[in-house]
Design an enzyme around this catalytic site. Structure first.
Site, short mmCIF file in Angstrom:
data_model
loop_
_atom_site.label_atom_id
_atom_site.label_comp_id
_atom_site.label_asym_id
_atom_site.label_seq_id
_atom_site.Cartn_x
_atom_site.Cartn_y
_atom_site.Cartn_z
N ASN A 31 -36.52 31.38 -32.31
CA ASN A 31 -36.39 30.91 -30.93
C ASN A 31 -36.01 29.43 -30.88
OD1 ASN A 31 -38.66 30.32 -28.22
ND2 ASN A 31 -36.71 31.36 -28.04
N PHE A 53 -32.75 34.86 -41.59
CA PHE A 53 -33.54 35.88 -42.28
C PHE A 53 -33.04 37.22 -41.72
CE2 PHE A 53 -37.37 38.57 -42.59
CZ PHE A 53 -37.62 38.44 -43.94
N PHE A 61 -43.60 30.67 -43.82
CA PHE A 61 -42.48 31.09 -44.67
C PHE A 61 -41.85 29.95 -45.47
CE2 PHE A 61 -42.12 34.01 -40.84
CZ PHE A 61 -42.87 35.02 -41.43
N LYS A 102 -43.93 23.23 -37.07
CA LYS A 102 -45.22 22.79 -36.51
C LYS A 102 -46.33 23.53 -37.23
CE LYS A 102 -43.51 21.07 -32.11
NZ LYS A 102 -43.41 21.22 -30.65
N ALA A 105 -38.95 26.03 -26.29
CA ALA A 105 -37.56 26.31 -26.64
C ALA A 105 -36.73 26.81 -25.46
CB ALA A 105 -37.53 27.33 -27.78
N LYS A 143 -51.91 20.50 -32.30
CA LYS A 143 -51.93 20.85 -30.87
C LYS A 143 -51.88 22.36 -30.67
CE LYS A 143 -47.51 22.12 -30.56
NZ LYS A 143 -46.95 23.35 -30.00
N GLN A 183 -48.27 30.14 -34.42
CA GLN A 183 -48.64 29.15 -35.44
C GLN A 183 -50.11 28.71 -35.30
OE1 GLN A 183 -45.33 27.58 -37.55
NE2 GLN A 183 -45.99 29.70 -37.35
N1 LIG Z 1 -40.29 28.24 -30.03
C1 LIG Z 1 -40.63 27.03 -29.57
O1 LIG Z 1 -40.74 26.82 -28.34
C2 LIG Z 1 -40.84 25.91 -30.53
C3 LIG Z 1 -41.15 26.13 -31.86
N2 LIG Z 1 -41.36 25.09 -32.70
C4 LIG Z 1 -41.72 25.30 -34.10
O2 LIG Z 1 -40.55 25.59 -34.85
C5 LIG Z 1 -40.89 26.46 -35.94
C6 LIG Z 1 -39.97 27.67 -35.90
O3 LIG Z 1 -40.19 28.35 -34.68
P1 LIG Z 1 -39.13 29.36 -34.03
O4 LIG Z 1 -37.75 28.99 -34.36
O5 LIG Z 1 -39.50 29.44 -32.59
O6 LIG Z 1 -39.42 30.72 -34.82
P2 LIG Z 1 -39.95 32.10 -34.21
O7 LIG Z 1 -41.34 31.97 -33.72
O8 LIG Z 1 -38.92 32.61 -33.25
O9 LIG Z 1 -40.05 33.01 -35.53
C7 LIG Z 1 -39.19 33.98 -35.88
C8 LIG Z 1 -38.33 33.56 -37.04
O10 LIG Z 1 -39.00 33.80 -38.27
C9 LIG Z 1 -38.11 34.48 -39.14
N3 LIG Z 1 -38.80 35.22 -40.17
C10 LIG Z 1 -39.54 36.36 -40.06
N4 LIG Z 1 -39.99 36.74 -41.25
C11 LIG Z 1 -39.56 35.83 -42.15
C12 LIG Z 1 -39.70 35.65 -43.55
N5 LIG Z 1 -40.43 36.51 -44.28
N6 LIG Z 1 -39.12 34.59 -44.14
C13 LIG Z 1 -38.41 33.72 -43.41
N7 LIG Z 1 -38.23 33.81 -42.08
C14 LIG Z 1 -38.80 34.85 -41.46
C15 LIG Z 1 -37.33 35.35 -38.21
O11 LIG Z 1 -36.14 35.80 -38.81
C16 LIG Z 1 -37.06 34.38 -37.07
O12 LIG Z 1 -35.96 33.58 -37.37
C17 LIG Z 1 -42.38 26.82 -35.79
O13 LIG Z 1 -43.15 26.00 -36.63
C18 LIG Z 1 -42.67 26.47 -34.34
O14 LIG Z 1 -44.01 26.08 -34.11
C19 LIG Z 1 -41.23 23.82 -32.28
C20 LIG Z 1 -40.89 23.52 -30.98
C21 LIG Z 1 -40.69 24.55 -30.00
O1 LIG Z 2 -44.27 23.73 -29.82
C1 LIG Z 2 -44.00 24.23 -28.77
C2 LIG Z 2 -43.60 23.45 -27.58
O2 LIG Z 2 -43.37 22.11 -27.91
C3 LIG Z 2 -44.09 25.69 -28.59
O3 LIG Z 2 -45.43 26.07 -28.62
P1 LIG Z 2 -45.79 27.61 -28.81
O4 LIG Z 2 -45.53 27.95 -30.24
O5 LIG Z 2 -47.22 27.72 -28.42
O6 LIG Z 2 -44.88 28.35 -27.87
#
Ligand SMILES: NC(=O)C1=CN([C@@H]2O[C@H](COP(=O)(O)OP(=O)(O)OC[C@H]3O[C@@H](n4cnc5c(N)ncnc54)[C@H](O)[C@@H]3O)[C@@H](O)[C@H]2O)C=CC1
Ligand SMILES: O=C(CO)COP(=O)(O)O
Length: 390
Positions: free
Chosen positions: A58, A87, A143, A166, A199, A252, A346
């Protein structure tokens, strides 16, 4: 040298490690710490940066959209093609990489938003990072280790990286920031980015701020990351306290689980505000106790600090799933699957990891909110403890 904290060497080692970097603080676009000579060095550089994103969930997809636009905007500094490691999985009968490359959209993790035609998705990690000079890590924290292991020995020697993860590499033995863990495994400099950045809101280009922590001794790295991420709706501030940026982003999420529990119980805004306040205190205390003066109090007032805490407690996935945990009585892993469509939580995992770390140091009572969140989620403690025990 890595800043891993253990029973044997605690935060003074970390502080010394982090202090060994030249402090770099660029405030927004004015760069008061830049001098002309350094700017000239940047503009006369001939080789362009080649960017690769490791992760396409995301947030990864939103960041990909931003980076795809910025490399074209700063075409004197960046190669136009951005590689995106995916992935691989099937979505509606087709490979996700095929869909992204054909539709220029990630239909599973960010439907409805074009990523740009200069994005090339690949399921091959080594192909994605081959010759890349800038690596953007944006993966769920569980991961990272496995992915880094596969990349070891395949990275351009002068590559730089930034972690948008995060979470913390934390267990009973010690705590390590992901920037340090990636740096240790791959032998490259790693900055961090974290902020109040839900996101889907960033994808809709609703204004927000974010914080980059860069302790690179090369002041140009901070400017390069600024150019890579900053947009009129995604306002970047670069600071030197990379540890503080990452610590806030990880902890957080635990507080947000507490906020969701409170929402699930039907408590009001005042209660949630109390949880946020207590959470902020425990985040600061954790930094002071285990990272010493490597984490600066000012960082808690950046977007990565109080702002991210607020937005996650109001609108994040951790809050949402914790609320459903109370309302439905279903286990967290079931709710994660039902409510998040493949996205990953997370905060609950971090609560467990932090608890292991604190238990090993007989310090669970020093962090009552973190501990209570853990006990409610994993040990069946009655949810009302979220106000009673903090
Ligand atoms: N979504 C949000 O609003 C925000 C997320 N973050 C942080 O960014 C980081 C990534 O979050 P997102 O991009 O939202 O991911 P996400 O929560 O959408 O996670 C899914 C991702 O994980 C992958 N995945 C699943 N199994 C896997 C494996 N075995 N090995 C590798 N990848 C695998 C999937 O292919 C997909 O790309 C996290 O630490 C999150 O806390 C930071 C700011 C905002
Ligand atoms: O880090 C985030 C916003 O800054 C997203 O938080 P959540 O993983 O709880 O959606």
């Amino acid at each position: 040298m890595i800043a891993r904290i253990s029973m044997h060497y605690k935060y003074p080692v970390v502080s010394a490690f982090l202090r060994s970097f030249v402090p770099v603080i660029h405030h927004n676009k004015n760069y008061p710490f830049y001098n002309l000579q350094q700017k000239n060095m940047l503009s006369t550089s001939t080789s362009k940066e080649r960017v690769c994103l490791i992760g396409s969930g995301n947030w990864g997809s939103v960041v990909c959209k931003i980076i795809g636009q910025n490399v074209l905007k700063h075409s004197n500094q960046f190669e136009p093609e951005v590689r995106l490691w995916v992935f691989e999985e099937m979505f509606k009968g087709e490979k996700l990489t095929t869909l992204i490359n054909r539709e220029h959209e990630n239909p599973k993790y960010l439907p409805g938003h074009k990523l740009g035609t200069n994005i090339r998705a690949t399921p091959d990690l080594l192909e994605a990072c081959q010759d890349a000079t800038v690596l953007v890590f944006v993966l769920p924290h569980q991961f990272v280790r496995g992915v880094c292991d596969k990349m070891m020995g395949h990275i351009a020697p002068h590559a730089k990286a930034i972690s948008l993860i995060k979470g913390l590499e934390i267990n009973a033995q010690g705590v390590t920031l992901f920037s340090e863990e990636i740096s240790r495994r791959l032998g490259i400099n790693v900055a961090s980015l974290s902020g109040a950045n839900i996101a889907n809101e960033v994808a809709e280009e609703k204004f927000c701020e974010t914080t980059i922590g860069s302790r690179s001794p090369d002041i140009r790295d901070g400017e390069m990351f600024f150019n890579l991420f900053n947009t009129p709706y995604f306002r970047v501030n670069v600071i030197s306290d990379s540890a503080g940026v990452e610590l806030c982003g990880a902890l957080k999420n635990v507080v947000a689980v507490g906020a969701g529990l409170s929402d699930g119980l039907g408590y009001g805004s005042n209660t949630k505000a109390a949880i946020v306040r207590r959470g902020l205190l425990e985040m600061r205390k954790f930094g002071q106790t285990f990272f010493g003066d490597a984490v600066q109090t000012d960082t808690f007032f950046e977007s990565c600090g109080v702002a991210d805490l607020l937005t996650t407690c109001m609108g994040g996935r951790n809050r949402k799933v914790a609320e459903a945990f109370i309302k439905t009585g279903k286990p967290i892993d079931v709710l994660e699957k039902e409510l998040l469509n493949g996205q990953k939580l997370q905060g609950t995992l971090t609560a467990k990891e932090v608890n292991e770390f604190l238990t090993a140091r007989d310090m669970v009572n020093d962090f009552p909110l973190f501990t209570t969140v853990y006990r409610i989620i994993y040990q069946g403690l009655e949810p009302e403890a979220i106000v009673r025990d903090i």
